[in-house]
Design a protein around this motif. Sequence first.
Motif, short mmCIF file in Angstrom:
data_model
loop_
_atom_site.label_atom_id
_atom_site.label_comp_id
_atom_site.label_asym_id
_atom_site.label_seq_id
_atom_site.Cartn_x
_atom_site.Cartn_y
_atom_site.Cartn_z
N GLU A 1 93.21 35.68 12.69
CA GLU A 1 91.98 35.12 13.24
C GLU A 1 91.03 36.28 13.53
OE1 GLU A 1 90.34 32.49 17.07
OE2 GLU A 1 92.50 32.74 16.74
N ALA A 2 89.78 36.15 13.11
CA ALA A 2 88.78 37.20 13.33
C ALA A 2 87.51 36.58 13.88
CB ALA A 2 88.49 37.95 12.03
N ALA A 3 87.38 36.58 15.21
CA ALA A 3 86.19 36.06 15.88
C ALA A 3 85.34 37.22 16.37
CB ALA A 3 86.60 35.16 17.05
N ALA A 4 84.14 36.90 16.85
CA ALA A 4 83.22 37.95 17.29
C ALA A 4 83.74 38.68 18.52
CB ALA A 4 81.85 37.34 17.59
N ASP A 5 84.50 37.97 19.38
CA ASP A 5 84.94 38.58 20.63
C ASP A 5 86.46 38.75 20.74
OD1 ASP A 5 85.60 35.94 20.76
OD2 ASP A 5 84.82 35.62 22.80
N HIS A 6 87.20 38.43 19.68
CA HIS A 6 88.64 38.64 19.73
C HIS A 6 89.23 38.54 18.32
CE1 HIS A 6 88.65 34.20 19.65
NE2 HIS A 6 89.84 34.34 19.07
N VAL A 7 90.45 39.06 18.18
CA VAL A 7 91.18 38.91 16.92
C VAL A 7 92.64 38.61 17.23
CG1 VAL A 7 89.67 40.50 15.66
CG2 VAL A 7 91.76 41.37 16.73
N ARG A 8 93.29 38.02 16.27
CA ARG A 8 94.73 37.82 16.33
C ARG A 8 95.35 38.46 15.10
NH1 ARG A 8 96.24 34.01 20.22
NH2 ARG A 8 94.47 32.84 21.09
N ILE A 9 96.44 39.17 15.31
CA ILE A 9 97.08 39.90 14.23
C ILE A 9 98.53 39.44 14.10
CG2 ILE A 9 97.76 42.20 13.38
CD1 ILE A 9 95.48 43.34 15.16
N ALA A 10 98.90 39.09 12.86
CA ALA A 10 100.29 38.76 12.57
C ALA A 10 100.96 40.02 12.03
CB ALA A 10 100.36 37.63 11.54
N PRO A 11 101.86 40.64 12.81
CA PRO A 11 102.46 41.90 12.39
C PRO A 11 103.30 41.76 11.13
CG PRO A 11 102.84 41.49 14.72
CD PRO A 11 102.34 40.21 14.14
#
Length: 381
Positions: free
Chosen positions: A265-275
């Motif tokens: 997920e790549a939003a303007a104020d946060h991201v989520r990373i699947a290692p």
Amino acid sequence: MNTATAARVPFEPWKDPQAKPYIRIVNVTKTFGDFVAVDNLSIDIYQREFFSLLGPSGCGKTTLLRMLAGFERPTSGRIELDGVDMSTVPPYERPVNMMFQSYALFPHMTVEENIAFGLRQDRVPKDERNARVEEMLGLVQLSKFAKRKPHQLSGGQRQRVALARSLVKKPKMLLLDEPLGALDKKLREQTQFELMNIQEQVGITFVIVTHDQEEAMTVSSRIAVMNHGRIAQVATPTEIYEFPNSRYVAEFIGDVNVFEGRLSEAAADHVRIAPVGGGGEIYVDRGTSAAQGATVWAAIRPEKIDVALTPPTDPSVNCIEGTVWDIGYLGNLTIYHVRLADGRKMTAAVANRTRLREQPITWDDTVYLTWAPDSAVVLVS
């Protein structure tokens, strides 16, 4: 004015669009045969800066310092000091002094004679020469050692004599080549602060070459991290440490844990990373320039990681389970090396705020490593 109690004004001329750089290194390249030591490098340095050139051996930092001093000429590009192109000016005509790691003091001369040597060469009148030497002796706190010779001084005192000799001619720029490398750790740390205070008092631009990350972080207004003759990043120590712009910078400055992953997920104020390799999701409360699905790396400093024997409420985000593989007790910190299920290792640094711990963590314990959403930095290269 009492400098001990005076409020210090933030020194950040590089943030002022009207500020004029004092030293301009413009598209400078230096080659030795087929070897490129400095590769099309450009830096702006401002008056009164304490600027560090930091990097591993062979990265080009000393070659760049020697070009600033005039000992080497650029193959191409130019170097300006206070608006004057210095590229072809010989060393002895530059308003620049250089302080070497060896100090290069004259063993047969006293402290005051060593300091006065450059002034004698320039035929400065005796009264003025004596006054300037006395001023320098006071600045480096060596007045009572004026009649001693170098062999009668400690390493730190010899370092201060070399510094005074470099400053007594009032250069526009002082170049320092690994100046504290010969000192032991405790004295080196003490001298770093003395060097900062002296630089602030004299108001001269200092450019220092070092491979010691802690030294650069301590003394610098800004740091240029170099890699293979190029600049990897130029920023303040805080920015370099907290917001490195690449894996190279993150890994060169201090200790860091780096995880490769995919942006889920790549939003303007946060991201989520699947290692890569699975495990808990990494959530970072800042955006990034990379698009969703891109490969990125999450960098987390050891001191930003908490270590616990019990899992958090939600172990699926910013949490990794592992086994304590090794422990290092440093007094103020305890360093935990933790082996993860896939064989990778993580490092956590926990401050020892109390003398005793109710639940001490020891070897082979299963632990849970957690960190806050603002602790990780997302790197795209």
